[in-house]
Design an enzyme around this catalytic site. Structure first.
Site, PDB file in Angstrom:
ATOM      1  N   PRO A 129       0.852  -1.195   0.000  1.00 46.21           N
ATOM      2  CA  PRO A 129       0.000   0.000   0.000  1.00 46.21           C
ATOM      3  C   PRO A 129       0.886   1.242   0.000  1.00 46.21           C
ATOM      4  O   PRO A 129       1.198   1.816   1.050  1.00 46.21           O
ATOM      5  CB  PRO A 129      -0.793  -0.133   1.309  1.00 46.21           C
ATOM      6  N   ASP A 171       6.124   2.631   1.662  1.00 46.30           N
ATOM      7  CA  ASP A 171       5.168   1.616   2.102  1.00 46.30           C
ATOM      8  C   ASP A 171       4.484   2.144   3.363  1.00 46.30           C
ATOM      9  O   ASP A 171       5.120   2.316   4.407  1.00 46.30           O
ATOM     10  CB  ASP A 171       5.920   0.311   2.389  1.00 46.30           C
ATOM     11  N   HIS A 172       3.194   2.395   3.258  1.00 44.30           N
ATOM     12  CA  HIS A 172       2.478   3.005   4.387  1.00 44.30           C
ATOM     13  C   HIS A 172       2.356   2.064   5.573  1.00 44.30           C
ATOM     14  O   HIS A 172       1.954   2.487   6.662  1.00 44.30           O
ATOM     15  CB  HIS A 172       1.083   3.464   3.942  1.00 44.30           C
ATOM     16  N   ARG A 173       2.703   0.802   5.394  1.00 44.20           N
ATOM     17  CA  ARG A 173       2.655  -0.131   6.523  1.00 44.20           C
ATOM     18  C   ARG A 173       3.813   0.081   7.488  1.00 44.20           C
ATOM     19  O   ARG A 173       3.702  -0.224   8.679  1.00 44.20           O
ATOM     20  CB  ARG A 173       2.695  -1.575   6.019  1.00 44.20           C
ATOM     21  N   CYS A 216       5.447   3.016   8.126  1.00 43.85           N
ATOM     22  CA  CYS A 216       5.475   4.309   8.806  1.00 43.85           C
ATOM     23  C   CYS A 216       4.274   5.137   8.393  1.00 43.85           C
ATOM     24  O   CYS A 216       3.565   4.808   7.437  1.00 43.85           O
ATOM     25  CB  CYS A 216       6.762   5.076   8.490  1.00 43.85           C
TER      26      CYS A 216
END
Length: 454
Positions: free
Chosen positions: A250, A424-426, A428
């Site tokens: 994501p 990758d928004h997972r 941070c």
């Protein structure tokens, strides 16, 4: 590899880095050709790089076990070398041309037996034997164009027979000539028994001038040509990796315009004062990225989906995108966090040279933890880069051009570029991503910031 007293089957060797398969890109020989020990016979492409494969046998090519475009697993038959007996060829071997025509003429093939002694081209997982002093002598007559080990021609015991008419055995050779408008009657054969080999046709092609190019080429230049291009080799590997990145990660992208005037001035000053170091813009940007990752280690990480864990690395292996004739590759500078700017510059130069020459070893394309992409060399300002899976972030650099910019309260022309950062928004939230990008931007605008922790 397997071998019998008369014929030898060379199998696809282990190319290292856990690569289990390779795709046939281009055969350098055809059925009926004569090969020497360590002669390059095929170019294959793995998910990492293109590799030229030498054969550890000498003799006549009896069969090519896969056509161009086929994917073979390590250990599968690749090429068969043996005597000129047509019954020795494998009837189940794949016809690389797919037309089933022009079977091998046994009268045009010859066999030259050689002991497998000391091959110099050894790939990972295979190699020829080494038995000094056990090389066998050939028995019986051989063509006058052959040579002994010290290149002295054999003495003729009888007057030479009348020259034979040129002949073509391989359908690949005939097709190659046809596609380039080459008249086979005009070619001087170099193969045994007056056989025209592939190298003979390629030599004729190399001598073509635009005036003698075949009409079909001129017709193609006049308009668009519909075609299907196989997605294979390196291109297929890149496509699969990018698709996986988009499917699993994501990602989010943020960007900022920055004034790179002082960074360019610093580069020029280094070039003038220490030209032997070869420090260019990419090396300075790499140095800035390393400093940013030290401050924001959450971006130097990956996600272990099987264990639902974020894995932060204890090292920085900096990848950088490089466009080559074979497509996009990402060489990796290992332990970039331990390098000075000068060492970074030297390693970037070395890896870039190998990439452009198509000689990057597979291990130079793996293990990256963060990627830098200078797409500004293509004349574009910005992008939304795709993360190099399984990494967590990628920084893109646009072109640097003169733009109006407010500096010291006045509008003036400055060297402006755009930084695009995909993460990758997972691993941070936006705060860490924005903090990293802002730190990089500050270092670009004021390189002296790097001296604080030097």
């Amino acid at each position: 590899m397997t071998a019998t007293a008369a014929r030898q089957v060379f199998r696809l060797p282990d190319l290292g880095e856990g690569l289990a398969e390779a795709e046939i890109v281009d055969w350098k020989v055809a059925v009926g050709d004569t090969v020497e020990i360590d002669q390059i016979v095929v170019e294959v492409e793995t998910a990492k790089a293109a590799v030229e494969v030498p054969v550890p046998y000498a003799g006549t090519v009896l069969a090519l076990h896969a056509p161009a475009g086929a994917v073979l697993s390590v250990g599968e038959p690749l090429i068969e070398v043996g005597p000129p007996d047509p019954n020795a060829a494998d009837p189940n071997a794949v016809d690389p041309n797919g037309d089933g025509t022009d079977a091998e003429d046994p009268a045009a093939a010859r066999y030259r037996e050689e002991e497998q002694a000391g091959s110099g081209n050894v790939l990972i997982g295979y190699g020829t034997g080494h038995a000094p002093g056990t090389r066998r002598r050939r028995r019986g007559p051989r063509p006058a164009d052959d040579r002994t080990a010290d290149s002295r021609p054999l003495k003729k015991s009888a007057p030479a027979s009348a020259p034979q008419a040129p002949r073509v055995i391989s359908p690949l050779v005939r097709r190659l000539a046809r596609e380039h408008g080459i008249d086979l009657a005009d070619i001087t054969p170099t193969g045994p028994h007056a056989v025209i080999l592939r190298r003979d046709v390629e030599q004729a092609i190399a001598t073509l001038t635009p005036a003698t190019s075949p009409p079909v080429v001129k017709e193609r230049e006049k308009g668009l040509v519909a075609e299907r291009i196989p997605l294979r080799g390196l291109r297929r590997a890149v496509a699969e990796k990018l698709s996986r990145s988009r499917a699993e990660i994501p990602d989010a992208t943020t960007w900022v315009d920055v004034d790179a005037t002082d960074l360019l001035a610093a580069k020029d000053a280094l070039r003038r004062s220490r030209p032997e170091l070869g420090i260019g813009l990419l090396a300075l940007l790499a140095r800035i990225c390393v400093d940013g990752l030290r401050r924001f280690p959450e971006l130097n990480s990956t996600v272990d989906t099987d264990r639902s864990e974020i894995v932060r690395y204890g090292h920085i292996n900096l990848g950088f995108a490089a466009q080559t004739g074979r497509g996009l590759v990402v060489p990796v500078v290992r332990d970039a966090h331990l390098m000075t700017t000068a060492r970074l510059a030297a390693e970037l130069t070395r890896l870039t040279g190998l990439a452009r020459a198509g000689k990057l070893p597979p291990e130079a394309l793996t293990g990256g933890t963060f990627t830098l992409n200078n797409y500004g060399v293509f004349g574009v300002d910005g992008s939304t880069p795709i993360i190099n899976h399984p990494e967590a972030a990628l920084l893109g650099i646009g072109r640097i051009i003169d733009r109006p910019w407010v500096s010291g309260g006045a509008v003036t022309a400055r060297k402006i570029t755009q930084l695009s950062f995909t993460f990758d928004h997972r691993v941070c939230d936006g705060a860490a991503a924005g903090g990293f990008l802002r730190h990089v931007a500050d270092c670009v605008e004021n390189p002296a910031i790097l001296l604080a922790d030097a």
